[in-house]
Write a protein that holds these residues in place. Structure first.
Motif, short mmCIF file in Angstrom:
data_model
loop_
_atom_site.label_atom_id
_atom_site.label_comp_id
_atom_site.label_asym_id
_atom_site.label_seq_id
_atom_site.Cartn_x
_atom_site.Cartn_y
_atom_site.Cartn_z
N LYS B 38 32.30 -11.54 -4.29
CA LYS B 38 33.05 -12.21 -3.23
C LYS B 38 32.13 -12.34 -2.02
O LYS B 38 31.14 -11.61 -1.87
CB LYS B 38 34.28 -11.36 -2.86
N ALA B 39 32.51 -13.26 -1.13
CA ALA B 39 31.68 -13.53 0.05
C ALA B 39 31.46 -12.26 0.87
O ALA B 39 32.40 -11.50 1.13
CB ALA B 39 32.34 -14.60 0.90
N LYS B 40 30.22 -12.05 1.26
CA LYS B 40 29.83 -10.95 2.13
C LYS B 40 30.09 -9.58 1.51
O LYS B 40 30.25 -8.58 2.24
CB LYS B 40 30.52 -11.06 3.50
N LYS B 41 30.15 -9.53 0.18
CA LYS B 41 30.36 -8.27 -0.52
C LYS B 41 29.25 -8.07 -1.56
O LYS B 41 28.63 -9.04 -1.98
CB LYS B 41 31.72 -8.27 -1.24
N PRO B 42 29.04 -6.84 -1.98
CA PRO B 42 28.07 -6.64 -3.06
C PRO B 42 28.65 -7.09 -4.40
O PRO B 42 29.86 -7.24 -4.53
CB PRO B 42 27.85 -5.12 -3.05
N PRO B 43 27.79 -7.31 -5.39
CA PRO B 43 28.28 -7.66 -6.73
C PRO B 43 29.13 -6.51 -7.30
O PRO B 43 28.84 -5.35 -7.08
CB PRO B 43 27.00 -7.85 -7.54
N GLU B 44 30.15 -6.90 -8.07
CA GLU B 44 31.00 -5.93 -8.77
C GLU B 44 30.80 -6.12 -10.27
O GLU B 44 30.96 -7.21 -10.80
CB GLU B 44 32.48 -6.19 -8.48
N LEU B 45 30.46 -5.04 -10.93
CA LEU B 45 30.23 -5.11 -12.37
C LEU B 45 31.53 -5.42 -13.11
O LEU B 45 32.57 -4.83 -12.83
CB LEU B 45 29.65 -3.78 -12.86
N MET B 46 31.42 -6.35 -14.07
CA MET B 46 32.58 -6.68 -14.92
C MET B 46 32.33 -6.18 -16.34
O MET B 46 33.11 -5.41 -16.88
CB MET B 46 32.81 -8.19 -14.94
N PHE B 47 31.26 -6.67 -16.94
CA PHE B 47 30.98 -6.37 -18.35
C PHE B 47 29.49 -6.12 -18.54
O PHE B 47 28.66 -6.70 -17.85
CB PHE B 47 31.37 -7.54 -19.26
N VAL B 48 29.18 -5.27 -19.54
CA VAL B 48 27.81 -5.04 -19.97
C VAL B 48 27.76 -5.19 -21.49
O VAL B 48 28.58 -4.60 -22.20
CB VAL B 48 27.29 -3.65 -19.58
N TYR B 49 26.80 -5.97 -21.95
CA TYR B 49 26.49 -6.06 -23.37
C TYR B 49 25.14 -5.41 -23.61
O TYR B 49 24.17 -5.68 -22.89
CB TYR B 49 26.44 -7.52 -23.84
N SER B 50 25.10 -4.56 -24.61
CA SER B 50 23.85 -3.92 -25.00
C SER B 50 23.62 -4.20 -26.47
O SER B 50 24.47 -3.86 -27.30
CB SER B 50 23.93 -2.41 -24.74
N TYR B 51 22.51 -4.81 -26.78
CA TYR B 51 22.19 -5.20 -28.15
C TYR B 51 23.37 -5.98 -28.75
O TYR B 51 23.82 -5.71 -29.87
CB TYR B 51 21.83 -3.98 -29.00
N GLU B 52 23.88 -6.91 -27.97
CA GLU B 52 24.91 -7.87 -28.37
C GLU B 52 26.28 -7.23 -28.61
O GLU B 52 27.19 -7.90 -29.11
CB GLU B 52 24.47 -8.65 -29.62
#
Lengths: 113, 115
Positions: B38-52
């Motif tokens: 969001k504007a003026k905010k740090p990134p927020e993690l949603m999903f992580v894929y590791s080795y697909e």
């Protein structure tokens, strides 16, 4: 939970001067710290990192200092240039965060001509 | 130039639409990420894929559905979004797990507006 914070939301610096961006962290178990730069309209870009067994690390025109006693991290930029204008984020990694980045709030660096 | 390519750069969609965001990297990285910013905010993690394989889902609502067709591609399928989902969606990749290197390579993001 743990968080990474910044002291100043905006920092204005004269071109050519040195910039110091500060960051406080609360998790004493964090063992890895990273600084990212995000220019307007772009994704964050890695600048420099430091492990908890170090207190200083230097890159090209940038230095990161880590003070574990007071849980404080700083990014120093030498001879600030217009291209340094951006938002700077500190981030930490620990087992508590499942080895994912915990981001600070960000500091906007403004360069005055 | 970023080595992580995201398309589209801008997307406007209604709450009943179905759309997808796409991300591609050819650095041989085996971990890929979706972040929301969001504007003026740090990134927020949603999903992580590791080795697909999906390794982290940060309690993201099911109206966001990630997909990793192969090691170079990452999609985010969007359906029945809400106006508050309007944000910059960032894709990132890394060589391996972040404790080895905290360096994420980000794309320039897809700016999503939900009407």
């Amino acid at each position: 939970g743990e968080s990474v914070g910044l002291h100043l939301p905006t920092l204005s610096v004269q071109e050519g001067d040195n910039s110091i961006i500060n960051c406080a962290y609360s998790n004493s178990a964090s063992d890895y710290f990273i600084w990212y730069k995000q220019e307007s309209g772009k994704g964050p870009q890695f600048i420099i990192d430091i492990r908890s067994n170090m207190d200083k690390r230097q890159g090209q025109r940038v230095t990161v200092l880590l003070n574990k006693t007071v849980k404080h991290l700083s990014l120093q930029i030498a001879a600030t240039q217009p291209g340094d204008s951006a938002v700077y984020f500190c981030a930490e990694i620990s087992m508590d965060s499942n080895y994912q980045l915990i981001w600070g709030a960000g500091t906007k660096l403004i360069i005055k001509p | 130039d970023t080595e992580v390519t995201q398309t589209p750069k801008h997307l406007v969609m209604g709450m009943t639409n179905k759309k997808s965001l796409k991300c591609e990297q050819h650095m041989g990285h085996r971990a890929m990420y979706w972040y929301k910013q969001k504007a003026k905010k740090p990134p927020e993690l949603m999903f992580v894929y590791s080795y697909e394989k999906l390794s982290i889902n940060e309690s993201v609502p099911s109206r966001f559905s990630p997909e990793c067709p192969n090691s170079s591609l990452l999609n985010l399928h969007l359906h029945a979004l809400q106006p508050e989902d309007s944000a910059l969606y960032l894709c990132a990749s890394s060589q391996a797990n972040l404790i080895s290197t905290g360096e994420l390579f980000f794309g320039e993001g897809s700016r999503l507006t939900v009407l």
